[in-house]
Scaffold this active site. Sequence first.
Site, PDB file in Angstrom:
ATOM      1  N   SER B 155      44.632  39.851  48.582  1.00 41.80           N
ATOM      2  CA  SER B 155      43.732  41.001  48.505  1.00 41.80           C
ATOM      3  C   SER B 155      43.479  41.547  49.915  1.00 41.80           C
ATOM      4  O   SER B 155      44.431  41.842  50.638  1.00 41.80           O
ATOM      5  CB  SER B 155      42.436  40.560  47.804  1.00 41.80           C
ATOM      6  OG  SER B 155      41.644  41.659  47.486  1.00 41.80           O
ATOM      7  N   ASP B 320      46.780  42.575  37.207  1.00 48.18           N
ATOM      8  CA  ASP B 320      45.865  42.971  38.283  1.00 48.18           C
ATOM      9  C   ASP B 320      45.745  44.492  38.262  1.00 48.18           C
ATOM     10  O   ASP B 320      46.684  45.196  38.613  1.00 48.18           O
ATOM     11  CB  ASP B 320      46.430  42.492  39.624  1.00 48.18           C
ATOM     12  CG  ASP B 320      45.530  42.832  40.802  1.00 48.18           C
ATOM     13  OD1 ASP B 320      44.536  43.561  40.635  1.00 48.18           O
ATOM     14  OD2 ASP B 320      45.838  42.362  41.917  1.00 48.18           O
ATOM     15  N   HIS B 353      43.210  40.413  39.058  1.00 40.90           N
ATOM     16  CA  HIS B 353      43.227  40.278  40.515  1.00 40.90           C
ATOM     17  C   HIS B 353      42.911  38.849  40.955  1.00 40.90           C
ATOM     18  O   HIS B 353      43.466  38.345  41.930  1.00 40.90           O
ATOM     19  CB  HIS B 353      42.220  41.264  41.109  1.00 40.90           C
ATOM     20  CG  HIS B 353      42.279  41.390  42.591  1.00 40.90           C
ATOM     21  ND1 HIS B 353      43.418  41.803  43.249  1.00 40.90           N
ATOM     22  CD2 HIS B 353      41.367  41.143  43.564  1.00 40.90           C
ATOM     23  CE1 HIS B 353      43.184  41.826  44.557  1.00 40.90           C
ATOM     24  NE2 HIS B 353      41.953  41.419  44.773  1.00 40.90           N
TER      25      HIS B 353
END
Lengths: 407, 407
Positions: B155, B320, B353
């Site tokens: 991320s 995601d 995610h």
Amino acid sequence: MVQLPGSVGVVKPQTLHFAQPLRLTSGASIADYMLMYETYGELNAARSNAVLICHALNASHHVAGLHAEDATGAGWWDNMVGPGKPVDTNRFFVVGVNNLGSCFGSTGPMSPDPATGKPYGARFPVVTVEDWVDAQARLADALGIVQWAAVMGGSLGGMQALSWTLRYPHRLRHCVAIASTPKLSAQNIAFNDVARTAIRSDPDFHGGDYYAHGVVPKRGLSVARMIGHITYLSSEDMAEKFGRLLRTQDYAFGYDVEFEVESYLRYQGDKFSEYFDANTYLLITRALDYFDPAKDFGGDLTAALARARARFLIVSFTTDWRFPPVRSREIVEALVAHDRDVTYAEIDAPHGHDAFLLDDVRYHHLVAAYFDLIHAEQNQTQVAAPPVAPQVQQGAPAESPRRAEAA
Amino acid sequence: MVQLPGSVGVVKPQTLHFAQPLRLTSGASIADYMLMYETYGELNAARSNAVLICHALNASHHVAGLHAEDATGAGWWDNMVGPGKPVDTNRFFVVGVNNLGSCFGSTGPMSPDPATGKPYGARFPVVTVEDWVDAQARLADALGIVQWAAVMGGSLGGMQALSWTLRYPHRLRHCVAIASTPKLSAQNIAFNDVARTAIRSDPDFHGGDYYAHGVVPKRGLSVARMIGHITYLSSEDMAEKFGRLLRTQDYAFGYDVEFEVESYLRYQGDKFSEYFDANTYLLITRALDYFDPAKDFGGDLTAALARARARFLIVSFTTDWRFPPVRSREIVEALVAHDRDVTYAEIDAPHGHDAFLLDDVRYHHLVAAYFDLIHAEQNQTQVAAPPVAPQVQQGAPAESPRRAEAA
């Protein structure tokens, strides 16, 4: 009355007072209430051309046309309803009604509680989609409409249309449910709960009785609306509209508005917090959460929809991630299992959930074609005018077996 | 030191003080700051086996192992880093560092401003991913690491890894960027802005100087975290975990917790608001918004990535929707255009995610295989130990032309 081209022109909302208590799903009752509504077009002699339009979260009875005092405030589905429009008011008598618990004229949390003379506030009962449909049925009674040609809505409005087919199977011939779902997903409920938490944790909320304090939980409402708004648009559409465009010359290295998308969202949030009632926001999102006609059937939607008698137009939009096409297909599959007449279209539109409110020629042509069929069928079958009987749930005229289809 | 099986065991955070001012992207400077970090494994004699792990929004330097005072608080990537784990601390010297502006020990908004002796609060400067990378480079200097075997993150951590390849192209051999993106989309920025608005509009925020008032904007932080959390999970995963399960016997017709998903989210929000600093939340989400290496290249990511010299492992997860695979593919395509060595995998995982933090045998095998290759290459090329030189950006050893590949 000014008749604008393609518009129903200037319209005047009406109110109806209902003195008979309405028993709610929760077990509570509303003793006495008003509904605000508008009508467009003329009810025919056979009373067979009435169309009910159900609203979603933040809309109202004001579906089409303009109010004399606000020449810019066209109805929320003005592109759909009007003379020559998909729901053609030259053919149909269209009714828009503000739901119970909303904040645009019908009885809701802002209204005085007859027991105390003060606004209901937190004491306004939680209402459900089914309660709305019951209240709409009473309005239909009062207007002399025993059977709707169609009940139609988008999103939460589509849930009401679906609920009509289950609660009053013989009181509508067609159900038009657009960008809707048979029940919220966990993610949908999650977004609703965050929005409600933002409102309820605003110190100006005062447990729902903010009216007495002369304040409004604007901060919470604004955040709630911002969250909602993100879910109404597709990521693709946001990228197209705003991308990473800046309103400032360059990064300002602060937390005020810099990106266009921030400006847009904050504006939407602030505007909404000026006119929408916070208790109504809680109430309507809870009605969304609770809607689940399969709940009493062990989660079996097919079993739940066995009662439905209407024919259906179901429409979804490919980029709608709030209620994506797969949710509409659940309804379609359950109806097909009962060999019901269903027209289903998945429109490849970029605008996400909001697409149901927007101009899209394929979408509007589809709805227009479907209403052409309703109109043609009406003239063919010469539907008799049944006697006006409040709370009638049976005895509707036999339905034509012809399958409604549209491109 | 207790050595748990597969764990680095009990670890002790360390701090380093940097007296030389750090010039920031914004033009501001931080005169004097501390970084908190942890290390696992041993730096080899050639100083060629160091791996930097970069954290995302709410994590820290505490990547692996346990702290003596908290036997339950395993590091945030403890399943990834440890003896025999994908990033094997028997082979690699792993460094975790808390970024500048965070709230877990490094200098940030809660720290005293040397100019006033009071917490920085709203006066803490906005920092960027590039600023973090510069601060990390100084930490590398201090630790005697001229070149990282790999810089790795998920991320926002992946953005830092990517930024390393552009800012210090010769100071890393491999970039491992997981569930990341070359820039936020409008929708990503929108979610960040709603979260920030919830915090900033909390009356307890006091313009960022809540420390002086002895309060914390917990309501805003909690709402911010709830919003964030929804975007970390996939809709499918939420449906699987919570569906429409009720915590109550049946609908309670109120606004307190009824659905499991509400309970989960509110708990997450409340817990977060107990330990996370609100100013840090603003700062880190802004760093996310601003990250866009293509910005100085007219939006051309390929042009922006021309400087990169590292080899890459890029991983994305199918469900995601925060940083979907298409965003990772943008990085891959830009690198392939430069004929760079890139291994790319799209993992068909249900967890959205958050998948980058979770156990998934295919994902972990992939990372393990990639680090096996890094390890093998290291032993083959006998990387020389370059002299420790602060701020060195050139002079890294020639890289092996062998293409790193993993299943």
